[in-house]
Design a protein around this motif. Sequence first.
Motif, PDB file in Angstrom:
ATOM      1  N   TRP A  64      -7.023   0.577  -6.605  1.00 57.56           N
ATOM      2  CA  TRP A  64      -7.793   0.423  -5.374  1.00 57.56           C
ATOM      3  C   TRP A  64      -8.129   1.960  -5.244  1.00 57.56           C
ATOM      4  O   TRP A  64      -8.667   2.472  -3.992  1.00 57.56           O
ATOM      5  CB  TRP A  64      -6.970  -0.039  -4.451  1.00 57.56           C
ATOM      6  N   TRP A  65      -7.995   3.079  -5.991  1.00 59.29           N
ATOM      7  CA  TRP A  65      -8.216   4.256  -5.757  1.00 59.29           C
ATOM      8  C   TRP A  65      -9.421   4.907  -6.047  1.00 59.29           C
ATOM      9  O   TRP A  65     -10.176   4.292  -7.049  1.00 59.29           O
ATOM     10  CB  TRP A  65      -6.961   5.260  -6.443  1.00 59.29           C
ATOM     11  N   LYS A  66      -9.844   6.062  -5.550  1.00 54.34           N
ATOM     12  CA  LYS A  66     -11.122   6.623  -5.979  1.00 54.34           C
ATOM     13  C   LYS A  66     -10.849   7.983  -5.762  1.00 54.34           C
ATOM     14  O   LYS A  66     -10.833   8.538  -4.621  1.00 54.34           O
ATOM     15  CB  LYS A  66     -12.328   6.010  -5.570  1.00 54.34           C
ATOM     16  N   VAL A  92      -3.409   3.636  -5.504  1.00 51.64           N
ATOM     17  CA  VAL A  92      -3.772   3.574  -4.223  1.00 51.64           C
ATOM     18  C   VAL A  92      -4.012   5.121  -3.926  1.00 51.64           C
ATOM     19  O   VAL A  92      -3.520   5.949  -4.461  1.00 51.64           O
ATOM     20  CB  VAL A  92      -2.825   2.768  -3.107  1.00 51.64           C
ATOM     21  N   MET A  93      -4.620   5.155  -2.677  1.00 46.85           N
ATOM     22  CA  MET A  93      -4.932   6.481  -2.009  1.00 46.85           C
ATOM     23  C   MET A  93      -3.970   6.596  -0.925  1.00 46.85           C
ATOM     24  O   MET A  93      -3.821   5.659   0.084  1.00 46.85           O
ATOM     25  CB  MET A  93      -6.126   6.902  -1.627  1.00 46.85           C
ATOM     26  N   GLN A 106      -9.861  10.778 -12.419  1.00 42.74           N
ATOM     27  CA  GLN A 106      -9.248   9.567 -12.424  1.00 42.74           C
ATOM     28  C   GLN A 106      -9.022   8.788 -13.755  1.00 42.74           C
ATOM     29  O   GLN A 106      -8.098   8.130 -13.766  1.00 42.74           O
ATOM     30  CB  GLN A 106     -10.125   8.795 -11.453  1.00 42.74           C
ATOM     31  N   TYR A 111      -5.678  13.011   1.206  1.00 38.04           N
ATOM     32  CA  TYR A 111      -5.537  11.651   0.847  1.00 38.04           C
ATOM     33  C   TYR A 111      -5.338  11.746  -0.985  1.00 38.04           C
ATOM     34  O   TYR A 111      -6.291  12.377  -1.471  1.00 38.04           O
ATOM     35  CB  TYR A 111      -6.318  10.630   1.176  1.00 38.04           C
ATOM     36  N   PRO A 167      -4.101  10.175  -4.954  1.00 32.58           N
ATOM     37  CA  PRO A 167      -3.756   8.844  -5.673  1.00 32.58           C
ATOM     38  C   PRO A 167      -2.221   8.729  -5.701  1.00 32.58           C
ATOM     39  O   PRO A 167      -1.443   9.631  -6.168  1.00 32.58           O
ATOM     40  CB  PRO A 167      -4.644   9.339  -6.881  1.00 32.58           C
TER      41      PRO A 167
END
Length: 223
Positions: A23-25, A51-52, A10, A37, A39
């Motif tokens: 907002w992603w992880k 985002v995912m 990331q 899912y 990124p």
Amino acid sequence: MCQRYALPEQLDAEREFHPAAGWWKFTAKFNVAAATYVPAIRLHEGQSEGVMMRWGLIPSWAEGKAPARPTVCVYSKRLERSNIYRAPWLNSQRCILPVAGYYVWQLTPGNYRQPFFVRLNDRAVFGVAAIWDRSVSEDDDVIESCSIVCVPANELMTDIAGADGKMPAILCRKDYQTWLQGTPVAAKAVLQPYPPSWMQVYRVSPRVNSIAADDAALIQPLR
């Protein structure tokens, strides 16, 4: 096309794309498959956000149900004429997927599919063009999903995938903003085969054929 790929860490993706909002992880993965899912970078109210999204586009009208045909990739020439992709294309629902490399398979004379890993010479993280949509299921679950856009294969990929092969639309850094916020005409213009001299490809272990395998050894050259 592109059926599997590798995800960077990331932090490396954030250094490459600098999203205004994250907002992603996620963590590095070495065998990303359909329905995972993943990124993505897109624009929201003029600002970039990470985002995912589900890899494998589900159109808005499908009520959260995945189409019968795979939608992990779409050929660039189908964007404007496909029932699945026309609306998100015309609505400029474009995004970029951070990628560390991707896999292709070559059919050998012995009818064996040999996997290869493709990466860029000087970029540990790069972006591929994608298109996304939002679908709401009967249970009011919101699913945001995406498909990688593909273009005709360059000479390097043609040697592996054949004359009719296709490859992900790898974006030059200077084209990130054009893809995300340019007009459809301008965005379409950046969908070009990536220069083969800027890429490298090598054979890897067939362990990648199983989606259960996910470790760094998958992207190591086969000895």
